[in-house]
Design a protein around this motif. Structure first.
Motif, PDB file in Angstrom:
ATOM      1  N   PHE A 204      -4.641 -18.804  16.513  1.00  0.00           N
ATOM      2  CA  PHE A 204      -4.750 -20.186  16.049  1.00  0.00           C
ATOM      3  C   PHE A 204      -3.411 -20.777  15.607  1.00  0.00           C
ATOM      4  O   PHE A 204      -3.121 -21.938  15.874  1.00  0.00           O
ATOM      5  N   LEU A 205      -2.605 -19.968  14.892  1.00  0.00           N
ATOM      6  CA  LEU A 205      -1.396 -20.496  14.263  1.00  0.00           C
ATOM      7  C   LEU A 205      -0.253 -19.501  14.320  1.00  0.00           C
ATOM      8  O   LEU A 205      -0.474 -18.286  14.371  1.00  0.00           O
ATOM      9  N   ASN A 206       0.964 -20.027  14.266  1.00  0.00           N
ATOM     10  CA  ASN A 206       2.153 -19.196  14.148  1.00  0.00           C
ATOM     11  C   ASN A 206       2.421 -18.964  12.664  1.00  0.00           C
ATOM     12  O   ASN A 206       2.829 -19.874  11.950  1.00  0.00           O
ATOM     13  N   MET A 207       2.198 -17.752  12.223  1.00  0.00           N
ATOM     14  CA  MET A 207       2.275 -17.468  10.794  1.00  0.00           C
ATOM     15  C   MET A 207       3.693 -17.481  10.228  1.00  0.00           C
ATOM     16  O   MET A 207       3.867 -17.367   9.025  1.00  0.00           O
ATOM     17  N   ASN A 208       4.681 -17.610  11.097  1.00  0.00           N
ATOM     18  CA  ASN A 208       6.063 -17.645  10.602  1.00  0.00           C
ATOM     19  C   ASN A 208       6.499 -19.051  10.205  1.00  0.00           C
ATOM     20  O   ASN A 208       7.596 -19.256   9.720  1.00  0.00           O
ATOM     21  N   GLU A 209       5.630 -20.040  10.429  1.00  0.00           N
ATOM     22  CA  GLU A 209       5.964 -21.428  10.105  1.00  0.00           C
ATOM     23  C   GLU A 209       5.330 -21.843   8.779  1.00  0.00           C
ATOM     24  O   GLU A 209       4.352 -21.262   8.334  1.00  0.00           O
ATOM     25  N   ARG A 210       5.906 -22.884   8.185  1.00  0.00           N
ATOM     26  CA  ARG A 210       5.252 -23.521   7.035  1.00  0.00           C
ATOM     27  C   ARG A 210       4.204 -24.474   7.609  1.00  0.00           C
ATOM     28  O   ARG A 210       4.555 -25.419   8.313  1.00  0.00           O
ATOM     29  N   ILE A 211       2.949 -24.224   7.301  1.00  0.00           N
ATOM     30  CA  ILE A 211       1.879 -24.956   7.974  1.00  0.00           C
ATOM     31  C   ILE A 211       1.007 -25.713   6.981  1.00  0.00           C
ATOM     32  O   ILE A 211       0.388 -25.111   6.109  1.00  0.00           O
ATOM     33  N   PRO A 212       0.959 -27.060   7.105  1.00  0.00           N
ATOM     34  CA  PRO A 212       0.032 -27.836   6.280  1.00  0.00           C
ATOM     35  C   PRO A 212      -1.342 -27.876   6.964  1.00  0.00           C
ATOM     36  O   PRO A 212      -1.446 -28.111   8.169  1.00  0.00           O
ATOM     37  N   VAL A 213      -2.399 -27.631   6.187  1.00  0.00           N
ATOM     38  CA  VAL A 213      -3.764 -27.705   6.703  1.00  0.00           C
ATOM     39  C   VAL A 213      -4.568 -28.664   5.825  1.00  0.00           C
ATOM     40  O   VAL A 213      -4.249 -28.854   4.650  1.00  0.00           O
ATOM     41  N   LEU A 214      -5.581 -29.263   6.406  1.00  0.00           N
ATOM     42  CA  LEU A 214      -6.404 -30.223   5.671  1.00  0.00           C
ATOM     43  C   LEU A 214      -7.768 -29.614   5.393  1.00  0.00           C
ATOM     44  O   LEU A 214      -8.392 -29.029   6.274  1.00  0.00           O
ATOM     45  N   SER A 215      -8.230 -29.751   4.161  1.00  0.00           N
ATOM     46  CA  SER A 215      -9.543 -29.257   3.756  1.00  0.00           C
ATOM     47  C   SER A 215     -10.492 -30.435   3.584  1.00  0.00           C
ATOM     48  O   SER A 215     -10.220 -31.340   2.792  1.00  0.00           O
ATOM     49  N   ILE A 216     -11.610 -30.427   4.315  1.00  0.00           N
ATOM     50  CA  ILE A 216     -12.599 -31.507   4.156  1.00  0.00           C
ATOM     51  C   ILE A 216     -13.968 -30.979   3.738  1.00  0.00           C
ATOM     52  O   ILE A 216     -14.857 -31.754   3.411  1.00  0.00           O
ATOM     53  N   LEU A 217     -14.139 -29.649   3.733  1.00  0.00           N
ATOM     54  CA  LEU A 217     -15.434 -29.080   3.346  1.00  0.00           C
ATOM     55  C   LEU A 217     -15.443 -28.812   1.842  1.00  0.00           C
ATOM     56  O   LEU A 217     -14.419 -28.496   1.253  1.00  0.00           O
ATOM     57  N   PRO A 218     -16.616 -28.914   1.211  1.00  0.00           N
ATOM     58  CA  PRO A 218     -16.682 -28.643  -0.241  1.00  0.00           C
ATOM     59  C   PRO A 218     -16.434 -27.166  -0.530  1.00  0.00           C
ATOM     60  O   PRO A 218     -16.757 -26.299   0.276  1.00  0.00           O
ATOM     61  N   MET A 219     -15.875 -26.887  -1.706  1.00  0.00           N
ATOM     62  CA  MET A 219     -15.530 -25.517  -2.069  1.00  0.00           C
ATOM     63  C   MET A 219     -16.749 -24.651  -2.354  1.00  0.00           C
ATOM     64  O   MET A 219     -16.641 -23.424  -2.423  1.00  0.00           O
ATOM     65  N   ASN A 220     -17.935 -25.251  -2.542  1.00  0.00           N
ATOM     66  CA  ASN A 220     -19.128 -24.426  -2.707  1.00  0.00           C
ATOM     67  C   ASN A 220     -19.625 -23.901  -1.361  1.00  0.00           C
ATOM     68  O   ASN A 220     -20.516 -23.067  -1.292  1.00  0.00           O
ATOM     69  N   HIS A 221     -19.036 -24.415  -0.280  1.00  0.00           N
ATOM     70  CA  HIS A 221     -19.331 -23.973   1.077  1.00  0.00           C
ATOM     71  C   HIS A 221     -18.540 -22.681   1.296  1.00  0.00           C
ATOM     72  O   HIS A 221     -17.321 -22.688   1.245  1.00  0.00           O
ATOM     73  N   LEU A 222     -19.218 -21.561   1.540  1.00  0.00           N
ATOM     74  CA  LEU A 222     -18.527 -20.271   1.612  1.00  0.00           C
ATOM     75  C   LEU A 222     -17.512 -20.211   2.751  1.00  0.00           C
ATOM     76  O   LEU A 222     -16.507 -19.510   2.660  1.00  0.00           O
ATOM     77  N   PHE A 223     -17.742 -20.953   3.821  1.00  0.00           N
ATOM     78  CA  PHE A 223     -16.792 -21.050   4.934  1.00  0.00           C
ATOM     79  C   PHE A 223     -15.448 -21.585   4.428  1.00  0.00           C
ATOM     80  O   PHE A 223     -14.379 -21.084   4.770  1.00  0.00           O
ATOM     81  N   GLU A 224     -15.516 -22.604   3.577  1.00  0.00           N
ATOM     82  CA  GLU A 224     -14.303 -23.190   3.005  1.00  0.00           C
ATOM     83  C   GLU A 224     -13.666 -22.237   2.000  1.00  0.00           C
ATOM     84  O   GLU A 224     -12.451 -22.040   1.979  1.00  0.00           O
ATOM     85  N   LEU A 225     -14.485 -21.625   1.152  1.00  0.00           N
ATOM     86  CA  LEU A 225     -13.981 -20.752   0.099  1.00  0.00           C
ATOM     87  C   LEU A 225     -13.305 -19.508   0.677  1.00  0.00           C
ATOM     88  O   LEU A 225     -12.270 -19.050   0.187  1.00  0.00           O
ATOM     89  N   THR A 226     -13.876 -18.980   1.751  1.00  0.00           N
ATOM     90  CA  THR A 226     -13.323 -17.767   2.361  1.00  0.00           C
ATOM     91  C   THR A 226     -12.110 -18.070   3.233  1.00  0.00           C
ATOM     92  O   THR A 226     -11.034 -17.512   3.039  1.00  0.00           O
ATOM     93  N   VAL A 227     -12.302 -18.956   4.229  1.00  0.00           N
ATOM     94  CA  VAL A 227     -11.230 -19.207   5.203  1.00  0.00           C
ATOM     95  C   VAL A 227     -10.297 -20.320   4.734  1.00  0.00           C
ATOM     96  O   VAL A 227      -9.089 -20.142   4.639  1.00  0.00           O
ATOM     97  N   GLY A 228     -10.888 -21.506   4.435  1.00  0.00           N
ATOM     98  CA  GLY A 228     -10.079 -22.676   4.107  1.00  0.00           C
ATOM     99  C   GLY A 228      -9.329 -22.563   2.790  1.00  0.00           C
ATOM    100  O   GLY A 228      -8.396 -23.320   2.533  1.00  0.00           O
ATOM    101  N   PHE A 229      -9.687 -21.605   1.965  1.00  0.00           N
ATOM    102  CA  PHE A 229      -9.004 -21.420   0.676  1.00  0.00           C
ATOM    103  C   PHE A 229      -8.335 -20.039   0.619  1.00  0.00           C
ATOM    104  O   PHE A 229      -7.116 -19.924   0.674  1.00  0.00           O
ATOM    105  N   SER A 230      -9.130 -18.975   0.552  1.00  0.00           N
ATOM    106  CA  SER A 230      -8.575 -17.631   0.337  1.00  0.00           C
ATOM    107  C   SER A 230      -7.664 -17.181   1.472  1.00  0.00           C
ATOM    108  O   SER A 230      -6.539 -16.728   1.246  1.00  0.00           O
ATOM    109  N   VAL A 231      -8.146 -17.289   2.714  1.00  0.00           N
ATOM    110  CA  VAL A 231      -7.348 -16.820   3.852  1.00  0.00           C
ATOM    111  C   VAL A 231      -6.099 -17.679   4.039  1.00  0.00           C
ATOM    112  O   VAL A 231      -4.998 -17.166   4.259  1.00  0.00           O
ATOM    113  N   PHE A 232      -6.274 -18.994   3.944  1.00  0.00           N
ATOM    114  CA  PHE A 232      -5.124 -19.888   4.132  1.00  0.00           C
ATOM    115  C   PHE A 232      -4.045 -19.649   3.079  1.00  0.00           C
ATOM    116  O   PHE A 232      -2.854 -19.656   3.385  1.00  0.00           O
ATOM    117  N   LEU A 233      -4.447 -19.428   1.829  1.00  0.00           N
ATOM    118  CA  LEU A 233      -3.450 -19.167   0.786  1.00  0.00           C
ATOM    119  C   LEU A 233      -2.797 -17.805   0.971  1.00  0.00           C
ATOM    120  O   LEU A 233      -1.606 -17.626   0.694  1.00  0.00           O
TER     121      LEU A 233
END
Length: 555
Positions: A204-233
């Motif tokens: 999906f992404l080149n991990m050697n770059e500084r990458i901005p991502v946009l979050s639109i799902l609520p944090m109570n959504h486990l998909f967001e909490l796992t991937v969009g928050f924990s994995v991305f950070l």
């Protein structure tokens, strides 16, 4: 617990990416951004306050009622550091639903954003376990509650490590009646997800770059909490939140921050596609030229060339956007093909809360939208020969349902196999194809899941209804083609029908359903209300046969 646990990433990541933006949001006063170092310091300060001032103990419960924002992340990390279990709450639930959930898990602390302070104070009157409410925003002039920004605490706190089997989160998937269903997610579950996603993220992404991502799902959504928050950070990405889901507001953020990737639900992609098409149709020249370019682009394999061909659209997205993972509901093939043709990659995913939640992402056969990809590396997958049910086993399978051992035993076999309730098959390459579901669960266009029994229990409070059957009715045509709405089939009592015309009866029943539905979150309220004067088909044990009702009424 090991330092490399995804939820304890601050210790290492604060140093690795200290001056890089971790979390940001656009407010009325401009951009509010926290660096990795900054979010680390705020998290430690809050954790210290929880442990030393509020005496939070290991395995206490801490709930969060807030829209997505940078401070949400600090509250999650602080809760983990203090040794507590975190309960992210759905802000769209009613007071009654939240009281039901919080009475089940009994948190001692409730973090709340300023927008939901009044609701939190009302809830506290009915849930006696809540000892403290902490506001997540900077204090307003009339605020009497403590805020993340007013508490006095040291940033030097020693966090409490727990075993990998300890519960990190309880994710509630329903809440009005009976026992609310809370999915227990352990640190082991989260770690399995991180390791699995780590193996496929280079697609999906080149991990050697500084990458901005946009979050639109609520944090109570486990998909967001796992991937969009924990994995991305964990990967050092910069996650930006939006206060609005209007396409024009989202596109503005994408342009300003040069957003490269997103986690989405199919309904958002439909909305975005409609917005693009509206702009094209409003321009006579574009309306004539676009179909020609679109047909040419179908023959071009290079995404670089596709981006050049549709440069104006990509510039409107900020010029850097490459694609997104779509999950939470089935993806519309036409929508996915539209974005692929204009040069944006769409990866279909599959998961459920009980699997922490990602099971698969179709990264290697992206254009096959009948498939949701191969199971992630830690999963074993099998298909039940009799029912066709997809069953899964692996370290990401939940601990169980909180305080519901019988329901857990029904869902997870003794040897660890999880019954998903979804029907499907595996192809020769090992890709999962979902063809239906055993469960009664209704999946709405935005990925929200509604349990019919929960809605029925509310409608059964009416003294005028003899029988009730709630189910999903399929939409055809328009933006929501192929998705479901909530339909309620009502059989009135004989005494209630007497002396009323069909028009009067329909109106009174609709009014009754709408009144009772105020106890439900807006997305759970029936849209299609059908009055049926004859008894519904039932089993020998008097259970309503949903499939037969659906066929009878052509829903």
């Amino acid at each position: 617990m090991k330092k490399n646990n995804v939820l304890m990433l601050l210790e290492d990541k604060t140093e690795d990416y200290k001056d890089r933006v971790a979390l940001g949001i656009k407010t009325n006063y401009g951009w509010k951004e926290f660096t990795y170092k900054g979010i680390g310091l705020l998290s430690r300060k809050v954790a210290s306050y929880l442990m030393n001032s509020l005496n939070v103990q290991k395995n206490d419960k801490i709930a969060i009622l807030s829209e997505s924002k940078p401070e949400y992340g600090a509250c999650v990390f602080a809760s983990i550091m203090s040794g507590a279990t975190t309960i992210p709450l759905d802000i769209k639930l009613t007071k009654y639903e939240l009281i039901s959930i919080l009475s089940d898990c009994r948190p001692s602390i409730l973090f709340v954003s300023q927008q939901y302070i009044e609701k939190a104070l009302e809830i506290q009157k009915s849930v006696d376990s809540i000892e403290h409410i902490i506001v997540m925003d900077e204090p307003s002039y009339n605020m009497t509650l403590p805020s993340l920004y007013t508490i006095e605490a040291s940033t030097n706190c020693k966090w409490r490590h727990r075993s990998s089997k300890s519960t990190a989160f309880i994710i509630y998937t329903s809440g009005t009646t009976g026992n609310p269903k809370g999915v227990e997610i352990s640190f082991r579950n989260m770690m399995a997800q991180l390791k699995d996603m780590e193996k496929i993220f280079p697609y999906f992404l080149n991990m050697n770059e500084r990458i901005p991502v946009l979050s639109i799902l609520p944090m109570n959504h486990l998909f967001e909490l796992t991937v969009g928050f924990s994995v991305f950070l964990y990967w050092g990405l910069s996650v930006y939140y939006t206060q609005s889901l209007k396409p024009k507001d989202i596109l503005m953020i994408m342009r300003e921050k040069q957003v490269k990737f997103m986690i989405v639900v199919p309904a958002f992609l439909k909305l975005l596609k409609s917005g693009i098409e509206s702009e094209i149709n409003a321009n006579p020249v574009a309306k004539r030229v676009f179909p020609i370019m679109f047909n040419i682009a179908k023959l071009i394999p290079s995404f670089r060339l596709k981006k050049l061909l549709f440069k104006k659209i990509h510039d409107n997205f900020g010029g850097q956007f490459t694609g997104c993972i779509s999950g939470g509901a089935p993806i519309d093939k036409n929508v996915a093909n539209f974005f692929e043709t204009i040069g944006i990659k769409i990866y279909a995913g599959y998961g459920l809360s009980e699997t922490s939640p990602v099971v698969s992402v179709n990264y290697d056969k992206r254009n096959d939208y009948s498939s949701v990809g191969k199971p992630l590396g830690s999963f074993e997958c099998r298909i039940d020969k009799e029912t066709g049910e997809i069953q899964l086993k692996g370290p990401a399978v939940m601990k169980g349902y909180y305080h519901q051992p019988e329901l857990t035993a029904e869902t997870i076999e003794e040897d660890g196999w999880l019954h998903t309730g979804d029907i499907g098959h595996l192809d020769s390459d090992g890709h999962i194809h979902i063809t239906g579901r055993i469960k009664n669960m209704i999946v709405l266009s935005g990925g929200k899941k509604v349990f019919p029994e929960e809605v029925e229990a509310v409608l059964e409070k009416s003294e005028h209804f003899a029988e009730i059957c709630v189910m999903g009715s399929s939409r055809t045509g328009g933006e929501k083609d192929g998705t479901e709405d909530i339909a309620a089939v009502i059989v009135p009592k004989e005494s209630f029908m007497e002396g009323k015309s069909d028009e009067e009866l329909n109106k009174e029943i609709r009014d009754e359903v709408k009144t009772l539905s105020q106890q439900l979150a807006p997305y759970k309220r029936p849209i299609n209300i059908i009055v049926h004067k004859e008894s519904l088909p039932k089993t020998t044990t008097l259970k309503v046969k949903r499939k037969e009702v659906k066929a009878l009424l052509n829903l």
